[in-house]
Enzyme design. Structure first.
Site, short mmCIF file in Angstrom:
data_model
loop_
_atom_site.label_atom_id
_atom_site.label_comp_id
_atom_site.label_asym_id
_atom_site.label_seq_id
_atom_site.Cartn_x
_atom_site.Cartn_y
_atom_site.Cartn_z
N HIS A 142 39.97 57.37 42.31
CA HIS A 142 40.42 58.64 41.72
C HIS A 142 39.74 58.82 40.37
O HIS A 142 39.73 57.90 39.54
CB HIS A 142 41.94 58.64 41.56
CG HIS A 142 42.68 58.74 42.85
ND1 HIS A 142 43.50 59.80 43.16
CD2 HIS A 142 42.73 57.93 43.92
CE1 HIS A 142 44.02 59.64 44.36
NE2 HIS A 142 43.56 58.48 44.85
N HIS A 217 49.76 53.05 50.78
CA HIS A 217 48.81 52.03 51.26
C HIS A 217 49.08 50.66 50.64
O HIS A 217 48.35 50.17 49.79
CB HIS A 217 47.35 52.44 51.11
CG HIS A 217 46.93 53.11 49.85
ND1 HIS A 217 47.22 52.62 48.59
CD2 HIS A 217 46.19 54.23 49.64
CE1 HIS A 217 46.70 53.39 47.67
NE2 HIS A 217 46.06 54.39 48.29
N ASN A 220 46.89 47.82 48.69
CA ASN A 220 45.73 48.44 48.04
C ASN A 220 46.15 49.24 46.81
O ASN A 220 47.15 49.96 46.84
CB ASN A 220 44.99 49.35 49.03
CG ASN A 220 44.43 48.56 50.19
OD1 ASN A 220 44.86 48.70 51.32
ND2 ASN A 220 43.46 47.70 49.92
N ARG A 228 55.90 34.21 40.14
CA ARG A 228 56.91 34.29 39.07
C ARG A 228 57.21 35.74 38.68
O ARG A 228 58.33 36.02 38.25
CB ARG A 228 56.44 33.50 37.84
CG ARG A 228 56.46 32.00 38.06
CD ARG A 228 56.33 31.23 36.74
NE ARG A 228 56.44 29.79 36.98
CZ ARG A 228 55.40 29.00 37.21
NH1 ARG A 228 54.18 29.50 37.21
NH2 ARG A 228 55.58 27.71 37.41
N ASP A 249 42.91 48.78 59.34
CA ASP A 249 41.55 48.91 59.87
C ASP A 249 40.77 47.59 59.84
O ASP A 249 39.60 47.54 60.24
CB ASP A 249 40.76 49.98 59.11
CG ASP A 249 40.64 49.70 57.61
OD1 ASP A 249 41.23 48.70 57.14
OD2 ASP A 249 39.97 50.48 56.92
N GLY A 250 41.41 46.51 59.36
CA GLY A 250 40.72 45.24 59.26
C GLY A 250 39.78 45.17 58.07
O GLY A 250 39.13 44.15 57.85
N ASP A 275 44.52 57.06 55.82
CA ASP A 275 43.82 57.31 54.55
C ASP A 275 42.37 57.72 54.85
O ASP A 275 41.46 57.41 54.08
CB ASP A 275 43.86 56.08 53.65
CG ASP A 275 43.52 56.39 52.19
OD1 ASP A 275 43.48 57.58 51.82
OD2 ASP A 275 43.27 55.44 51.43
N LEU A 314 36.53 50.57 47.53
CA LEU A 314 36.81 51.30 48.76
C LEU A 314 37.28 52.71 48.43
O LEU A 314 38.06 52.93 47.50
CB LEU A 314 37.87 50.58 49.58
CG LEU A 314 37.44 49.26 50.23
CD1 LEU A 314 38.64 48.55 50.85
CD2 LEU A 314 36.37 49.51 51.29
N GLY A 316 38.97 55.45 50.51
CA GLY A 316 39.54 55.92 51.77
C GLY A 316 39.00 55.10 52.93
O GLY A 316 38.47 53.99 52.76
#
Length: 388
Positions: A142, A217, A220, A228, A249-250, A275, A314, A316
């Protein structure tokens, strides 16, 4: 004119019906659901269609383009992957750009509620506002310059531009002013999701007390887990109050942590999302997400500017929801019943739409996904018509 539809079984939000025979009228509504004899050859399963509450686009278009053409293409693309309803999701952008996008998306939502909407397209039923009220520390891709402190007056401007269609908003609860905005949104029927956040555990609990009901998400753009100081992630996984999105999505989340998420949240509080951005369904190359550049390589979407600096942030995903459903079966051993519920009934329950979306009963639209015996999506039916 009436038509019939049969299968080996039908999965609803509350029951499994063996050998169902469904009668559908000319308006694409379910007339009846009756038990039938065992079919001679069919081994298919019918389920509700999916409800993606976090998608930025696909098929080379971003929902923030907000034109009838762009949203129509996105709606057709995701319908072909089992989605019946969705929340077009914004990303952080200049205020004027966000207002214009909200107005355009709202027009599409209004059209989707009329008979002029093509029943074979996924229907936008609200808006997910992801940003600008997020954390600089966990902003992901963003744009930093457009992130703003939580502001009730600005949110109200957004909601006015959206014609009241903002149903879900992502907020970082540690940012000053966030709890007041969470309370304001909750009082006005907008669900709040904790996300893009560096919150400590006490700050996450304060958000829940203020009305937050979900997490964006999971894993992420969140403060990582510490034994702790469990932080926001530990709170999300532990809380029985919160729903929790996951991008299965792996790429975004390792299979081991997909399994942990599903064990922690259970089949009632876990939600699958994509996403997805404009590159979903497209070859590797250069695309945009909101107002910034994204490069897709080998099925992974990265912020293009960060790549030039040697960073791999990453941006999306290129995931489709049918693949997410297949992946959670493969990664976590989820049954088809559980996996499809994570992508249909659970998001509907989060938004209080469980009697309007994914509800299979006489009088409801004949919206179904058809799965093979091995749990793969074979086809989608919207309004009684097969999606091409």
């Amino acid at each position: 004119m009436l038509q019939t539809l049969s299968a080996r079984r039908l999965l609803t939000s509350s029951a499994t019906i063996d050998f169902p025979v469904l009668t559908i009228d000319g308006d694409g509504l379910i007339v009846s659901i009756e038990p039938g004899a065992a079919p001679a050859s069919s081994d298919t399963t019918l389920t509700s269609t999916f409800f993606d509450i976090h998608t930025h686009g696909g098929a080379s278009h971003d929902v923030m383009e907000a034109t009838p053409e762009a949203l129509g293409i996105v709606s057709r693309f995701i319908a072909a992957h089992g989605v019946g309803h969705y929340l077009p999701t914004t990303v952080t952008a200049p205020v004027d750009k966000t207002l214009a996008s909200l107005e355009g998306i709202a027009r599409a939502i209004d059209l989707a509620s009329t008979t002029d909407w093509d029943a074979r397209l996924a229907r936008p039923v609200g808006i997910h506002l992801e940003g600008p009220f997020i954390s600089h520390a966990k902003r992901g891709v963003h744009p930093e310059a457009d992130i703003l402190p939580p502001n009730i007056s600005l949110f109200d401007r957004f909601q006015q531009a959206a014609g009241g269609h903002i149903r879900l908003i992502t907020i970082a609860p540690e940012v000053p002013g966030s709890l007041d905005l969470i309370r304001h949104c909750t009082r006005n029927g907008v669900r709040v999701s904790i996300g893009h956040t560096n919150a400590a555990s006490d700050e996450a609990h304060a958000a829940i007390e203020a009305g937050a009901q979900s997490a964006t998400h999971t894993y992420n753009a969140m403060r990582p887990l510490n034994h702790r100081e469990p932080g926001v992630l530990g709170t999300v996984l532990d809380s029985e109050m919160l729903f929790a999105e996951l991008i299965c999505d792996g790429v975004h989340v390792a299979p081991e942590l997909v399994r942990l998420w599903l064990k922690a949240k259970g089949p009632q509080r876990a939600i699958l999302v994509t996403d997805s951005m404009a590159a979903a369904g497209m070859p590797d190359g250069d695309y945009t997400l909101g107002t910034f550049a994204v490069r897709v390589a080998e099925g992974r979407a990265f912020a293009a500017d960060d790549l030039t600096k040697g960073q791999h942030t990453l941006a999306g995903s290129v995931l489709t929801l049918d693949r997410a459903v297949a992946n959670v079966q493969r990664f976590a051993g989820a049954s088809l019943e559980v996996a499809t519920g994570l992508a249909s009934h659970n998001p509907a329950f989060l938004l209080g739409l469980e009697r309007a979306i994914g509800y299979i009963a006489p009088g409801q639209p004949a919206n179904f996904n058809v799965f093979t015996a091995s749990g793969e999506l074979q086809g989608t039916i919207l309004g009684g018509a097969a999606v091409a």
